[in-house]
Every structure is written in C-alpha cells, then in structure tokens.
Design a protein around this motif. Structure first.
Motif, PDB file in Angstrom:
ATOM      1  N   ASN A  25       0.840  -1.304   0.042  1.00  0.00           N
ATOM      2  CA  ASN A  25      -0.059  -0.040  -0.098  1.00  0.00           C
ATOM      3  C   ASN A  25       0.790   1.293  -0.045  1.00  0.00           C
ATOM      4  O   ASN A  25       0.983   1.954   0.811  1.00  0.00           O
ATOM      5  CB  ASN A  25      -0.990  -0.008   1.160  1.00  0.00           C
ATOM      6  CG  ASN A  25      -1.942   0.748   1.340  1.00  0.00           C
ATOM      7  OD1 ASN A  25      -2.290   1.619   0.279  1.00  0.00           O
ATOM      8  ND2 ASN A  25      -2.917   0.705   2.238  1.00  0.00           N
ATOM      9  N   PRO A  28      -1.868   5.091  -0.984  1.00  0.00           N
ATOM     10  CA  PRO A  28      -3.299   4.948  -1.138  1.00  0.00           C
ATOM     11  C   PRO A  28      -3.867   6.292  -1.503  1.00  0.00           C
ATOM     12  O   PRO A  28      -4.838   6.231  -2.466  1.00  0.00           O
ATOM     13  CB  PRO A  28      -3.919   4.387   0.177  1.00  0.00           C
ATOM     14  CG  PRO A  28      -2.786   4.818   0.959  1.00  0.00           C
ATOM     15  CD  PRO A  28      -1.321   4.705   0.634  1.00  0.00           C
ATOM     16  N   ASN A  31      -3.728   6.210  -4.857  1.00  0.00           N
ATOM     17  CA  ASN A  31      -3.943   5.344  -5.570  1.00  0.00           C
ATOM     18  C   ASN A  31      -2.689   4.445  -6.110  1.00  0.00           C
ATOM     19  O   ASN A  31      -2.810   3.899  -7.232  1.00  0.00           O
ATOM     20  CB  ASN A  31      -5.133   5.338  -6.773  1.00  0.00           C
ATOM     21  CG  ASN A  31      -6.341   5.844  -6.352  1.00  0.00           C
ATOM     22  OD1 ASN A  31      -6.980   5.409  -5.214  1.00  0.00           O
ATOM     23  ND2 ASN A  31      -7.159   6.641  -6.988  1.00  0.00           N
ATOM     24  N   TYR A  33      -0.693   1.327  -5.673  1.00  0.00           N
ATOM     25  CA  TYR A  33      -0.451   0.124  -5.118  1.00  0.00           C
ATOM     26  C   TYR A  33       0.376  -0.802  -5.932  1.00  0.00           C
ATOM     27  O   TYR A  33       0.682  -0.839  -7.261  1.00  0.00           O
ATOM     28  CB  TYR A  33      -1.982  -0.484  -5.077  1.00  0.00           C
ATOM     29  CG  TYR A  33      -3.105   0.124  -4.461  1.00  0.00           C
ATOM     30  CD1 TYR A  33      -2.903   0.460  -3.047  1.00  0.00           C
ATOM     31  CD2 TYR A  33      -3.991   1.119  -5.279  1.00  0.00           C
ATOM     32  CE1 TYR A  33      -3.640   1.265  -2.497  1.00  0.00           C
ATOM     33  CE2 TYR A  33      -4.991   1.862  -4.538  1.00  0.00           C
ATOM     34  CZ  TYR A  33      -4.837   1.743  -3.212  1.00  0.00           C
ATOM     35  OH  TYR A  33      -5.539   2.682  -2.493  1.00  0.00           O
ATOM     36  N   ASN A  61     -12.096  -0.662  -7.670  1.00  0.00           N
ATOM     37  CA  ASN A  61     -12.345  -0.003  -6.625  1.00  0.00           C
ATOM     38  C   ASN A  61     -11.139  -0.213  -5.629  1.00  0.00           C
ATOM     39  O   ASN A  61     -10.566  -0.929  -5.438  1.00  0.00           O
ATOM     40  CB  ASN A  61     -13.714  -0.711  -5.983  1.00  0.00           C
ATOM     41  CG  ASN A  61     -14.956  -0.780  -6.808  1.00  0.00           C
ATOM     42  OD1 ASN A  61     -15.228   0.048  -7.208  1.00  0.00           O
ATOM     43  ND2 ASN A  61     -15.331  -2.036  -7.124  1.00  0.00           N
ATOM     44  N   LYS A  62     -11.430   1.035  -4.525  1.00  0.00           N
ATOM     45  CA  LYS A  62     -10.136   0.906  -3.877  1.00  0.00           C
ATOM     46  C   LYS A  62     -10.050  -0.305  -2.690  1.00  0.00           C
ATOM     47  O   LYS A  62     -11.409  -0.669  -2.388  1.00  0.00           O
ATOM     48  CB  LYS A  62     -10.394   2.072  -2.663  1.00  0.00           C
ATOM     49  CG  LYS A  62      -9.287   2.339  -1.808  1.00  0.00           C
ATOM     50  CD  LYS A  62      -9.444   3.662  -0.844  1.00  0.00           C
ATOM     51  CE  LYS A  62      -8.280   3.871  -0.256  1.00  0.00           C
ATOM     52  NZ  LYS A  62      -8.509   4.894   0.708  1.00  0.00           N
ATOM     53  N   PRO A  63      -8.905  -0.988  -2.985  1.00  0.00           N
ATOM     54  CA  PRO A  63      -8.580  -2.216  -1.877  1.00  0.00           C
ATOM     55  C   PRO A  63      -8.623  -2.117  -0.713  1.00  0.00           C
ATOM     56  O   PRO A  63      -8.406  -0.921  -0.179  1.00  0.00           O
ATOM     57  CB  PRO A  63      -7.385  -2.745  -2.647  1.00  0.00           C
ATOM     58  CG  PRO A  63      -6.631  -1.657  -2.889  1.00  0.00           C
ATOM     59  CD  PRO A  63      -7.749  -0.442  -3.513  1.00  0.00           C
ATOM     60  N   ASN A  64      -8.879  -3.050   0.183  1.00  0.00           N
ATOM     61  CA  ASN A  64      -8.855  -2.802   1.744  1.00  0.00           C
ATOM     62  C   ASN A  64      -7.966  -3.717   2.510  1.00  0.00           C
ATOM     63  O   ASN A  64      -8.046  -4.176   3.329  1.00  0.00           O
ATOM     64  CB  ASN A  64     -10.187  -2.863   2.365  1.00  0.00           C
ATOM     65  CG  ASN A  64     -11.015  -4.253   2.063  1.00  0.00           C
ATOM     66  OD1 ASN A  64     -10.187  -5.041   1.332  1.00  0.00           O
ATOM     67  ND2 ASN A  64     -12.106  -4.716   2.376  1.00  0.00           N
ATOM     68  N   LYS A  66      -4.181  -5.007   3.720  1.00  0.00           N
ATOM     69  CA  LYS A  66      -3.170  -4.289   4.651  1.00  0.00           C
ATOM     70  C   LYS A  66      -1.721  -4.803   3.933  1.00  0.00           C
ATOM     71  O   LYS A  66      -1.494  -5.499   3.161  1.00  0.00           O
ATOM     72  CB  LYS A  66      -3.188  -4.991   5.899  1.00  0.00           C
ATOM     73  CG  LYS A  66      -4.487  -4.499   6.571  1.00  0.00           C
ATOM     74  CD  LYS A  66      -4.281  -5.001   7.980  1.00  0.00           C
ATOM     75  CE  LYS A  66      -5.779  -4.728   8.762  1.00  0.00           C
ATOM     76  NZ  LYS A  66      -5.712  -5.347   9.886  1.00  0.00           N
ATOM     77  N   ARG A  96      -9.835  -7.880  -6.420  1.00  0.00           N
ATOM     78  CA  ARG A  96      -9.023  -8.862  -5.478  1.00  0.00           C
ATOM     79  C   ARG A  96      -9.411  -9.961  -5.031  1.00  0.00           C
ATOM     80  O   ARG A  96     -10.833  -9.920  -4.941  1.00  0.00           O
ATOM     81  CB  ARG A  96      -8.815  -7.627  -4.222  1.00  0.00           C
ATOM     82  CG  ARG A  96     -10.088  -7.175  -3.857  1.00  0.00           C
ATOM     83  CD  ARG A  96      -9.812  -5.908  -3.065  1.00  0.00           C
ATOM     84  NE  ARG A  96     -10.818  -5.460  -2.238  1.00  0.00           N
ATOM     85  CZ  ARG A  96     -12.027  -4.684  -2.879  1.00  0.00           C
ATOM     86  NH1 ARG A  96     -12.152  -4.359  -4.064  1.00  0.00           N
ATOM     87  NH2 ARG A  96     -12.905  -4.242  -2.050  1.00  0.00           N
TER      88      ARG A  96
END
Length: 100
Positions: A25, A28, A31, A33, A61-64, A66, A96
């Motif tokens: 990350n 973020p 964007n 990654y 879409n924004k990944p979550n 870690k 993802r």
C-alpha cells in the motif's frame, strides 16, 4: 535500461491474468498500489530484487488490503517498455481475492 519481455510474457499482454504476491500500500491517497514478490522489508524499492519482482496495480474499486498481506489479484496485463513513470508490468481493472 528498457525491459525485454520473453515471447511467453508478450503473449499475455492485454489478457486477463491472476497473480499472487505481497500487497504493498505505497500511497493510497494517490491510488498507488503494488504487488510484490517479497514483503515491504525486501521489496525492490529497498534494493532487494529488480523491477521484474513487482507489478503496478490499478483497481476498479479502492482495495482494503493491508501492507504485506498475501493476496491474489486479477486484472488485464499491460506490458510497459517505454514509460519510466510506471512499472514494467501493470495490471488494470483489478479485482481482489483474499488468500487465506
């Protein structure tokens, strides 16, 4: 200083692929990654390995995830030979998949 892609890799250009690695990350808010062969402590930015060990990711879409989480990412492979502002391999339209 320009990458050379093997014919087997060139054949994947523009196709949907899934790749597994360590999620980084980086920025973020911008964007940015990366999927890396190794965790953050041994990624190519830290001098361990070369650019062939990491893939730039562009998510739908924004990944979550870690940082350092092992994930599988599916996207369209774009081979980048000329734009030094981006990685040699880029996955676009990424989705993802969490690896347990």
């Amino acid at each position: 200083m320009y990458p050379t892609f093997l014919p087997s890799v060139k054949a994947l250009n523009g196709k949907q692929i899934t790749i597994k690695g360590y999620f980084l990350n980086i920025a973020p808010e911008e964007n940015i990654y990366i999927l890396s062969k190794g965790p953050m402590s041994s990624c190519f930015f830290c001098g361990v390995g070369g650019p062939e060990t990491a893939v730039e990711l562009h998510f739908k879409n924004k990944p979550n995830f870690k940082t350092d989480q092992i994930v599988a990412v599916t996207g369209i492979l774009k081979l980048n030979r000329d734009d030094v502002e981006h990685f040699n391999c880029i996955l676009t339209d990424c989705t993802r998949t969490l690896i347990k």
